[in-house]
Design a protein around this motif. Sequence first.
Motif, PDB file in Angstrom:
ATOM      1  N   GLN A   1       7.190   6.666   3.396  1.00 15.85           N
ATOM      2  CA  GLN A   1       7.773   6.154   4.635  1.00 15.85           C
ATOM      3  C   GLN A   1       6.878   6.470   5.842  1.00 15.85           C
ATOM      4  OE1 GLN A   1      10.298   4.191   5.019  1.00 15.85           O
ATOM      5  NE2 GLN A   1      11.299   4.294   3.018  1.00 15.85           N
ATOM      6  N   LEU A   2       6.315   7.681   5.864  1.00 19.34           N
ATOM      7  CA  LEU A   2       5.434   8.064   6.976  1.00 19.34           C
ATOM      8  C   LEU A   2       4.157   7.232   6.989  1.00 19.34           C
ATOM      9  CD1 LEU A   2       5.843  11.957   6.841  1.00 19.34           C
ATOM     10  CD2 LEU A   2       6.598  10.435   8.698  1.00 19.34           C
ATOM     11  N   LEU A   3       3.590   6.983   5.803  1.00 25.13           N
ATOM     12  CA  LEU A   3       2.394   6.141   5.713  1.00 25.13           C
ATOM     13  C   LEU A   3       2.693   4.726   6.184  1.00 25.13           C
ATOM     14  CD1 LEU A   3      -0.528   5.640   4.834  1.00 25.13           C
ATOM     15  CD2 LEU A   3       0.322   5.265   2.497  1.00 25.13           C
ATOM     16  N   PHE A   4       3.844   4.209   5.777  1.00 25.29           N
ATOM     17  CA  PHE A   4       4.263   2.867   6.188  1.00 25.29           C
ATOM     18  C   PHE A   4       4.431   2.815   7.709  1.00 25.29           C
ATOM     19  CE2 PHE A   4       7.708  -0.609   5.646  1.00 25.29           C
ATOM     20  CZ  PHE A   4       6.751  -1.601   5.752  1.00 25.29           C
TER      21      PHE A   4
ATOM     22  N   ILE B   1       0.837  -1.206   0.000  1.00 25.45           N
ATOM     23  CA  ILE B   1       0.000   0.000   0.000  1.00 25.45           C
ATOM     24  C   ILE B   1       0.871   1.255   0.000  1.00 25.45           C
ATOM     25  CG2 ILE B   1      -1.640   1.356   1.361  1.00 25.45           C
ATOM     26  CD1 ILE B   1      -2.805  -1.333   2.338  1.00 25.45           C
ATOM     27  N   SER B   2       1.824   1.320   0.914  1.00 27.76           N
ATOM     28  CA  SER B   2       2.647   2.526   1.038  1.00 27.76           C
ATOM     29  C   SER B   2       3.534   2.738  -0.188  1.00 27.76           C
ATOM     30  CB  SER B   2       3.503   2.465   2.306  1.00 27.76           C
ATOM     31  OG  SER B   2       4.335   1.327   2.311  1.00 27.76           O
ATOM     32  N   THR B   3       4.104   1.646  -0.716  1.00 25.87           N
ATOM     33  CA  THR B   3       4.960   1.770  -1.896  1.00 25.87           C
ATOM     34  C   THR B   3       4.166   2.235  -3.108  1.00 25.87           C
ATOM     35  OG1 THR B   3       6.448   0.026  -1.089  1.00 25.87           O
ATOM     36  CG2 THR B   3       6.547   0.556  -3.430  1.00 25.87           C
ATOM     37  N   SER B   4       2.974   1.685  -3.301  1.00 21.86           N
ATOM     38  CA  SER B   4       2.150   2.057  -4.458  1.00 21.86           C
ATOM     39  C   SER B   4       1.770   3.529  -4.416  1.00 21.86           C
ATOM     40  CB  SER B   4       0.880   1.195  -4.491  1.00 21.86           C
ATOM     41  OG  SER B   4       1.197  -0.170  -4.622  1.00 21.86           O
TER      42      SER B   4
END
Length: 402
Positions: free
Chosen positions: A382-385, A353-356
Motif C-alpha cells: 500500500q505504501l509503495l502504491f 507493480i505494487s501488487t506483485s
Amino acid sequence: MSESVKRDTRIRGAGAARLVFVRVASSLMQAVMLVLLARNTDLVDFGLYSVSIAVGSILIGILGFGLTTRVLRIQADIDREQLLPSFMACTFLSAVICVGSIILFGLAQPGAFDVWSPAAALYVAAEMISTFTQSSLFGEQRLRRAELSIVLKRLIPLVPVAGAAIYAPHLMFQAVTVGSAALILTCLFLFGKRKWAGWNFKNVLGGSRHFWTASLWNMAQQLDQVAVNFWIGPSAAGGYAAAFRIASPVHLITGTITSLMVPRISAEQDRGRRNATSRTFIRIGFAYAVTLVLLSPVIAWVSPILLGDAFSAFSWLFGTLIINSAISVMNQIFSGLLFAEGAAKAVARSTGISTSLSMIAIFISAYSGSLVGVALGAMGGQLLFFAQLFLLWRSNAKKPIV
C-alpha cells in the motif's frame, strides 16, 4: 440558478443521500453476519470457510471477465439487448464453475469434508450473481431496484444466519447455504425477464479486456489469505480473514468521496481550479485516514470482544489492518484523481507493480511462518502504491488539461 436546475440538484442530492444510507445499512448487516459466524463457529472451520471465499474471489476475477464493471456502461452499447443476456448467462456459468472448484478445494483439505465448504461455495456464487445483478440495474438506470438489491444482498443471507445463531448455533454454515441459495433466486427475479435464447460468448469477450485485467489485479490481492492458510494454518487464516473483513467497511466513506470527486474534477477545465479542488479532496481523505489511524487501537481492543475469545490473540492484527486501510484510503483518492485526469493506464501499471512486489513479500513471510511479516508485506504494498500515485498526481497536476 433556474428552478429546474435547483430541482434537479435537490433530486440528485436526495438520491445520493439515500444511496449512502442504503450502503451503510448493507455494511452494518454484513458486519453483524460476520460477528455471528465468528462467535458461533470453530476458529479452524471459520478460517477454512474464509480462505474458501478468498479462493472464490480469485476465481471470480478470472471467470468474471470484468463484467460487473463493464455492465455499468451498458446504456452506451447499441446492442445492449443482446449483450445483457450474454453477460448474465456467462455470470451464471462462471458461478457454477466456482461452486465446483470450491467444493474440490474443500475435499483437498486434511480431515473429513465439512459443511463449511458448500456454504462457502454457495456464498461465493451468490456474491458473484448478486453483484452483477446490482451493477446491471445501475447500468440500466433502474436505481430503485438497484438500491433494493443492495439491501437484499445482505439481508437475505443474514436472516437464516441470525435465526441459527439464536435457535441452532451448530447449524450456522447450513444457514449460510440456505441464505445464499435464496439470494440467487431473488437475483433471478430482480434481473427480470430476458430473452436468454441466442446468447453469444463473443459478446462477453468483445471489449472486456481492460475491465478483465483490472479485475484480475484486484482479486490477486486475495492470495494473501490463501498463503496464510497454506503455510501458517487455518487458525491464523481465520484471524487474518476476520481482521481483513472488519477493515473492509471503512472504504464505504472512501467510495462516497470518490463518487463525488471524479465527476467534479473531470468537468473542471481550468487547471488552477482543478488542482485546488483536488487538494480539497486530498485533505478530506487525509483527515479520514488520520481518524482511522487514531481509532486503530480502539478497534484492536473492541474486535476480539465482539468476535469472541478465540480472536483475542489477533487483536494487534485488527489494528494493523485498519492502519493498512487508512493508507488505502489515500490510494483510492489519488487513483480517482488520476482517473479523472485520464491517466488510467498509469494507475493500472502502478497497481501491477505494487501488487506483485507486495505478494512476493507476503508469500515469503507466510512460508517463513510469520503472520507479522504478512501484515507488513500488505502494508508495504500500500505504501509503495501511495508513493507511485502521489508522484504521478504531482506530475499530472503540472500538465495542461487535454
